[in-house]
Scaffold this motif. Structure first.
Motif, PDB file in Angstrom:
ATOM      1  N   TYR A 172      75.422  72.297   1.616  1.00  0.00           N
ATOM      2  CA  TYR A 172      75.870  70.915   1.537  1.00  0.00           C
ATOM      3  C   TYR A 172      77.283  70.871   0.984  1.00  0.00           C
ATOM      4  O   TYR A 172      77.567  71.440  -0.066  1.00  0.00           O
ATOM      5  N   VAL A 173      78.174  70.213   1.687  1.00  0.00           N
ATOM      6  CA  VAL A 173      79.540  70.013   1.233  1.00  0.00           C
ATOM      7  C   VAL A 173      79.854  68.536   1.415  1.00  0.00           C
ATOM      8  O   VAL A 173      79.722  67.996   2.512  1.00  0.00           O
ATOM      9  N   GLU A 174      80.275  67.881   0.335  1.00  0.00           N
ATOM     10  CA  GLU A 174      80.584  66.460   0.425  1.00  0.00           C
ATOM     11  C   GLU A 174      81.801  66.223   1.295  1.00  0.00           C
ATOM     12  O   GLU A 174      82.794  66.945   1.195  1.00  0.00           O
ATOM     13  N   LYS A 175      81.724  65.198   2.135  1.00  0.00           N
ATOM     14  CA  LYS A 175      82.865  64.856   2.989  1.00  0.00           C
ATOM     15  C   LYS A 175      83.973  64.210   2.174  1.00  0.00           C
ATOM     16  O   LYS A 175      85.149  64.390   2.450  1.00  0.00           O
ATOM     17  N   MET A 176      83.569  63.430   1.173  1.00  0.00           N
ATOM     18  CA  MET A 176      84.544  62.764   0.306  1.00  0.00           C
ATOM     19  C   MET A 176      84.196  63.111  -1.139  1.00  0.00           C
ATOM     20  O   MET A 176      83.445  62.384  -1.783  1.00  0.00           O
ATOM     21  N   PRO A 177      84.708  64.226  -1.664  1.00  0.00           N
ATOM     22  CA  PRO A 177      84.385  64.624  -3.042  1.00  0.00           C
ATOM     23  C   PRO A 177      84.792  63.564  -4.060  1.00  0.00           C
ATOM     24  O   PRO A 177      85.771  62.854  -3.884  1.00  0.00           O
ATOM     25  N   ASN A 178      84.028  63.481  -5.129  1.00  0.00           N
ATOM     26  CA  ASN A 178      84.284  62.538  -6.201  1.00  0.00           C
ATOM     27  C   ASN A 178      85.553  62.972  -6.941  1.00  0.00           C
ATOM     28  O   ASN A 178      85.605  64.071  -7.478  1.00  0.00           O
ATOM     29  N   PRO A 179      86.584  62.135  -6.988  1.00  0.00           N
ATOM     30  CA  PRO A 179      87.847  62.521  -7.639  1.00  0.00           C
ATOM     31  C   PRO A 179      87.687  62.827  -9.134  1.00  0.00           C
ATOM     32  O   PRO A 179      88.424  63.636  -9.678  1.00  0.00           O
TER      33      PRO A 179
END
Length: 93
Positions: free
Chosen positions: A62-69
């Motif tokens: 699993y890799v987030e498309k929009m990582p949490n800044p």
């Protein structure tokens, strides 16, 4: 009926284990949960090993498309090292 105790003997084995000092008591439900998680993880590891040579498998990372800044500066923690340091600190006290 007596409650069974699981005691960690310090050896790394192939089966489920529960770390502890020997004074902890685990219920049959706890042992069943540990066994379930262990067996499920063994299936994941087996699937990962079997797909090493193939392009497509059942397990995906699993890799987030929009990582949490706010997690940009996150650094993973080595839990083994943390435990060793805590153990050493406890011995010094």
């Amino acid at each position: 009926s007596p409650v069974s105790r699981v005691v960690y003997n310090g050896k790394r084995g192939g089966g489920p284990r529960s770390p502890g000092t020997g004074s902890e008591i685990f219920t049959p439900a706890h042992e069943e949960n540990v066994r379930f998680i262990y067996e499920a993880w063994q299936c994941v590891e087996r699937d990962l090993r079997s797909q090493m040579g193939s392009e497509r498998g059942l397990v995906e990372e699993y890799v987030e498309k929009m990582p949490n800044p706010s997690l940009k500066a996150f650094k993973p923690v080595d839990l083994g090292d943390l435990k060793r340091r805590n153990t050493q600190d406890a011995k010094k006290s």
